[in-house]
Design a protein around this motif. Structure first.
Motif, PDB file in Angstrom:
ATOM      1  N   GLY A 359      -8.124  -5.252  -2.674  1.00 32.93           N
ATOM      2  CA  GLY A 359      -9.138  -3.866  -3.210  1.00 32.93           C
ATOM      3  C   GLY A 359     -10.503  -3.369  -2.647  1.00 32.93           C
ATOM      4  O   GLY A 359     -10.625  -2.691  -2.139  1.00 32.93           O
ATOM      5  N   PHE A 360     -10.977  -4.758  -1.279  1.00 31.79           N
ATOM      6  CA  PHE A 360     -12.009  -4.043   0.015  1.00 31.79           C
ATOM      7  C   PHE A 360     -11.454  -2.874   0.000  1.00 31.79           C
ATOM      8  O   PHE A 360     -13.127  -2.710   0.728  1.00 31.79           O
ATOM      9  N   GLY A 361     -10.586  -3.038   0.923  1.00 26.75           N
ATOM     10  CA  GLY A 361     -10.056  -2.332   1.347  1.00 26.75           C
ATOM     11  C   GLY A 361      -9.710  -0.630   1.394  1.00 26.75           C
ATOM     12  O   GLY A 361     -10.248  -0.231   2.511  1.00 26.75           O
ATOM     13  N   ALA A 362     -10.195  -0.573   0.214  1.00 31.28           N
ATOM     14  CA  ALA A 362     -10.130   0.964  -0.644  1.00 31.28           C
ATOM     15  C   ALA A 362     -11.706   1.581  -0.806  1.00 31.28           C
ATOM     16  O   ALA A 362     -11.951   2.250  -1.107  1.00 31.28           O
ATOM     17  N   ASP A 363     -12.149   0.871  -0.675  1.00 29.44           N
ATOM     18  CA  ASP A 363     -13.824   0.622  -1.008  1.00 29.44           C
ATOM     19  C   ASP A 363     -14.823   2.016  -0.108  1.00 29.44           C
ATOM     20  O   ASP A 363     -14.584   1.651   1.074  1.00 29.44           O
ATOM     21  N   THR A 364     -15.174   3.273  -0.010  1.00 34.01           N
ATOM     22  CA  THR A 364     -15.538   3.878   0.184  1.00 34.01           C
ATOM     23  C   THR A 364     -17.474   3.612   0.968  1.00 34.01           C
ATOM     24  O   THR A 364     -17.316   4.077   2.125  1.00 34.01           O
ATOM     25  N   ASP A 365     -17.610   2.330   0.746  1.00 30.39           N
ATOM     26  CA  ASP A 365     -18.766   2.250   1.324  1.00 30.39           C
ATOM     27  C   ASP A 365     -18.040   0.939   2.389  1.00 30.39           C
ATOM     28  O   ASP A 365     -19.264   0.260   3.313  1.00 30.39           O
ATOM     29  N   TYR A 366     -17.637   1.066   3.159  1.00 30.65           N
ATOM     30  CA  TYR A 366     -16.450  -0.323   4.078  1.00 30.65           C
ATOM     31  C   TYR A 366     -15.581   0.954   4.354  1.00 30.65           C
ATOM     32  O   TYR A 366     -14.847   2.103   4.485  1.00 30.65           O
ATOM     33  N   PRO A 367     -15.918   0.533   6.325  1.00 37.45           N
ATOM     34  CA  PRO A 367     -15.754   1.817   7.102  1.00 37.45           C
ATOM     35  C   PRO A 367     -13.938   1.452   6.922  1.00 37.45           C
ATOM     36  O   PRO A 367     -13.048   2.798   7.608  1.00 37.45           O
ATOM     37  N   LEU A 368     -12.936   0.748   6.787  1.00 39.84           N
ATOM     38  CA  LEU A 368     -11.728   0.710   6.546  1.00 39.84           C
ATOM     39  C   LEU A 368     -10.408   1.577   6.249  1.00 39.84           C
ATOM     40  O   LEU A 368      -9.952   2.325   7.144  1.00 39.84           O
ATOM     41  N   HIS A 369     -11.510   2.677   5.080  1.00 40.18           N
ATOM     42  CA  HIS A 369     -10.420   3.215   4.751  1.00 40.18           C
ATOM     43  C   HIS A 369     -10.142   4.941   6.161  1.00 40.18           C
ATOM     44  O   HIS A 369      -9.546   5.749   5.967  1.00 40.18           O
ATOM     45  N   ARG A 370     -11.590   5.186   6.767  1.00 36.30           N
ATOM     46  CA  ARG A 370     -11.867   6.156   7.793  1.00 36.30           C
ATOM     47  C   ARG A 370     -10.734   5.716   8.873  1.00 36.30           C
ATOM     48  O   ARG A 370     -10.369   6.515   9.460  1.00 36.30           O
ATOM     49  N   TYR A 371     -10.674   4.295   9.335  1.00 33.57           N
ATOM     50  CA  TYR A 371      -9.418   3.789  10.055  1.00 33.57           C
ATOM     51  C   TYR A 371      -8.121   4.238   9.442  1.00 33.57           C
ATOM     52  O   TYR A 371      -7.200   4.801  10.217  1.00 33.57           O
ATOM     53  N   HIS A 372      -8.087   4.189   8.687  1.00 32.50           N
ATOM     54  CA  HIS A 372      -6.546   4.664   7.750  1.00 32.50           C
ATOM     55  C   HIS A 372      -5.939   5.890   8.019  1.00 32.50           C
ATOM     56  O   HIS A 372      -5.580   6.311   8.482  1.00 32.50           O
ATOM     57  N   ALA A 373      -7.222   6.958   7.594  1.00 29.36           N
ATOM     58  CA  ALA A 373      -6.662   8.323   8.116  1.00 29.36           C
ATOM     59  C   ALA A 373      -7.168   8.395   9.206  1.00 29.36           C
ATOM     60  O   ALA A 373      -6.420  10.007   9.095  1.00 29.36           O
ATOM     61  N   TRP A 374      -7.552   8.168   9.883  1.00 36.29           N
ATOM     62  CA  TRP A 374      -7.471   8.261  11.696  1.00 36.29           C
ATOM     63  C   TRP A 374      -6.531   7.766  11.838  1.00 36.29           C
ATOM     64  O   TRP A 374      -5.586   8.780  12.996  1.00 36.29           O
ATOM     65  N   ALA A 375      -5.622   6.788  11.808  1.00 34.29           N
ATOM     66  CA  ALA A 375      -4.359   6.546  12.201  1.00 34.29           C
ATOM     67  C   ALA A 375      -3.067   7.263  11.741  1.00 34.29           C
ATOM     68  O   ALA A 375      -2.658   7.475  12.361  1.00 34.29           O
ATOM     69  N   LYS A 376      -3.609   7.404  10.382  1.00 36.98           N
ATOM     70  CA  LYS A 376      -2.485   8.477  10.504  1.00 36.98           C
ATOM     71  C   LYS A 376      -2.274   9.555  10.939  1.00 36.98           C
ATOM     72  O   LYS A 376      -1.204  10.384  11.873  1.00 36.98           O
ATOM     73  N   GLN A 377      -3.968  10.580  11.436  1.00 41.21           N
ATOM     74  CA  GLN A 377      -3.464  11.627  12.396  1.00 41.21           C
ATOM     75  C   GLN A 377      -3.420  11.336  13.069  1.00 41.21           C
ATOM     76  O   GLN A 377      -2.198  11.599  13.882  1.00 41.21           O
ATOM     77  N   ILE A 378      -3.710   9.739  14.124  1.00 36.84           N
ATOM     78  CA  ILE A 378      -3.124   9.463  15.334  1.00 36.84           C
ATOM     79  C   ILE A 378      -0.906   9.293  15.377  1.00 36.84           C
ATOM     80  O   ILE A 378      -0.685   9.657  16.464  1.00 36.84           O
ATOM     81  N   GLU A 379      -0.411   8.732  14.034  1.00 34.94           N
ATOM     82  CA  GLU A 379       0.527   8.662  14.115  1.00 34.94           C
ATOM     83  C   GLU A 379       1.358   9.934  13.901  1.00 34.94           C
ATOM     84  O   GLU A 379       2.448   9.575  14.269  1.00 34.94           O
ATOM     85  N   LEU A 380       0.623  10.798  14.158  1.00 33.83           N
ATOM     86  CA  LEU A 380       1.273  12.405  13.762  1.00 33.83           C
ATOM     87  C   LEU A 380       0.923  13.220  14.525  1.00 33.83           C
ATOM     88  O   LEU A 380       2.147  14.384  14.893  1.00 33.83           O
ATOM     89  N   SER A 381       0.113  12.554  15.760  1.00 36.75           N
ATOM     90  CA  SER A 381       0.162  14.340  16.317  1.00 36.75           C
ATOM     91  C   SER A 381       0.680  14.110  17.809  1.00 36.75           C
ATOM     92  O   SER A 381       2.010  12.711  18.111  1.00 36.75           O
ATOM     93  N   LEU A 382       1.205  15.501  18.136  1.00 29.87           N
ATOM     94  CA  LEU A 382       1.697  15.474  19.421  1.00 29.87           C
ATOM     95  C   LEU A 382       3.555  14.519  18.913  1.00 29.87           C
ATOM     96  O   LEU A 382       3.871  14.440  19.523  1.00 29.87           O
ATOM     97  N   GLY A 383       3.648  14.628  17.738  1.00 32.17           N
ATOM     98  CA  GLY A 383       4.475  13.978  17.233  1.00 32.17           C
ATOM     99  C   GLY A 383       5.256  12.453  16.749  1.00 32.17           C
ATOM    100  O   GLY A 383       4.395  11.805  17.529  1.00 32.17           O
ATOM    101  N   PRO A 384       5.697  12.558  15.488  1.00 34.72           N
ATOM    102  CA  PRO A 384       5.791  11.271  15.033  1.00 34.72           C
ATOM    103  C   PRO A 384       7.040  10.383  15.606  1.00 34.72           C
ATOM    104  O   PRO A 384       7.490  10.914  16.700  1.00 34.72           O
TER     105      PRO A 384
END
Length: 402
Positions: A359-384
């Motif tokens: 559950g700590f990974g979903a805490d918005t006070d901890y930066p992991l969720h930001r990396y998850h959002a960026w990873a999803k963007q990178i995954e799909l950028s210029l084609g999955p």
């Protein structure tokens, strides 16, 4: 394979680490808590620091005030930028500048590139077309000025093998019509590189000032909360020197953008795995760090293997682009392999990190969720991954091995 980096490339990494050491991943509001973009502008302080340390002109020649290094050096710097989620168009601006120097008209290059290297100009590129699924150059048409508007002479013809010459009364230039979606930071960019196609189907690359008549922008937001734009072009005039017709220009730029995206995926994945190791090494259950549990260690080891595969395929692709080296397949094949690993690998790394953080990974006070959002963007950028698997299959069919 020898992936030893040169002294100049290693110096670029050290300079990048020094600049990014002061950047906090949570400098902008959380994308999970922000309905729109997390910021209206790029990180200007960081942008100026990158310019001050000559990292914006890394791949430009000394003639244009650059360091004269290759795309491998750019990928090394991008790798470091992703570790801190740097909110700057470093990939887009440097890639477009490199393409202008390599393929563009000399006077335009002399006008734009020194300023881009000093951070005075921001360059970006529309590489997603209308939907992100079709080739970007098909989303915009380019026709010679005077063609199709009733001003092409007595019989409406402009001449040329492809119908591609200047307009009437000695006027010349091109007219662009179409849409490019999800253009990074177009609202603050000075020039936008727009891939397009001519009536004969040739891909070309137009360089369009953001304020040019006929250019309109509509706000869009990425998965990571970064600001994007739908760029609509309606009868936009460009000068002959602002349109690059050289064969292979857009393919080369797209390959560089894709390879740079793989570098971002690698840097982000490495940082996320390091965060996971730190967390599981300090989190105890039954009196032992959870990192010592076999189920945790095996998952982390699998992600480490992913990262090493991402790294090997990245440097292979970057080397092919940098050296213009031949091979059994065109360089696009190595780029496709690198993006397949980057897309699938970065997704698996952040998913495992979320799981091992609990559950700590979903805490918005901890930066992991930001990396998850960026990873999803990178995954799909210029084609999955699936899109690049299809492209790789087409290349293998056209260039049988063995």
């Amino acid at each position: 394979m020898d992936f030893t980096f040169t002294e100049e490339q290693q110096a670029a990494v050290e300079a990048a680490r020094a600049v990014f050491s002061d950047v906090a991943p949570d400098r902008a509001p959380s994308p999970a808590l922000t309905p729109g973009a997390v910021a209206e502008d790029i990180d200007r302080h960081l942008w100026h620091e990158l310019a001050r340390t000559d990292l914006l002109g890394l791949t430009l020649s000394p003639d244009h005030g650059g360091a004269g290094l290759d795309p491998i050096a750019l990928c090394l710097v991008l790798r470091e930028s992703a570790k801190v989620l740097a909110r700057v168009p470093l990939l887009e601006s440097c890639a477009v500048a490199t393409a202008i120097e390599r393929y563009g008209e000399r006077t335009l290059a002399a006008e734009l590139l020194p300023r881009a290297g000093r951070g005075e100009l921001i360059l970006t590129v529309g590489a997603n077309g209308r939907s992100g699924h079709d080739p970007a150059e098909l989303a915009v048409s380019a026709r010679p000025y005077g063609e199709g508007d009733g001003s092409g002479g007595a019989d409406g013809e402009t001449g040329g093998a492809d119908g591609e010459t200047g307009g009437p009364s000695g006027e010349s230039g091109w007219v662009l019509d179409g849409v490019q979606s999800a253009v990074p930071w177009a609202q603050v960019a000075d020039w936008i590189a727009v891939p397009a196609h001519t009536a004969g189907g040739r891909p070309v690359l137009a360089l369009v000032p953001r304020t040019r008549d006929g250019v309109t922008l509509a706000d869009q937001v990425s998965t990571s909360g970064e600001r994007l734009a739908e760029v609509r072009l309606e009868a936009v005039r460009v000068e002959p020197r602002e349109l690059i017709e050289t064969a292979g220009c857009w393919d080369w730029l797209r390959s560089l953008l894709t390879t740079g995206t793989c570098a971002l995926a690698l840097g982000l994945g490495e940082r996320v795995l390091a965060m996971t190791a730190e967390y599981t090494g300090g989190r105890e259950q039954f009196g032992f760090p959870v990192a010592t549990f076999q189920a945790v260690a095996v998952q982390a080891a699998d992600r480490y293997i992913d990262l090493r595969a991402m790294e090997a395929t990245l440097w292979q692709a970057a080397w092919r682009i940098s050296a213009d080296a031949g091979g059994p397949l065109p360089a696009a094949g190595d780029v496709a392999v690198a993006k397949i690993w980057a897309s699938d690998g970065v997704r698996r790394v952040v998913q495992t990190a979320q799981h091992l953080h609990g559950g700590f990974g979903a805490d918005t006070d901890y930066p992991l969720h930001r990396y998850h959002a960026w990873a999803k963007q990178i995954e799909l950028s210029l084609g999955p991954a699936a899109a690049h698997e299809e492209a790789l299959g087409d290349l293998l069919a056209a260039h049988p091995l063995g």
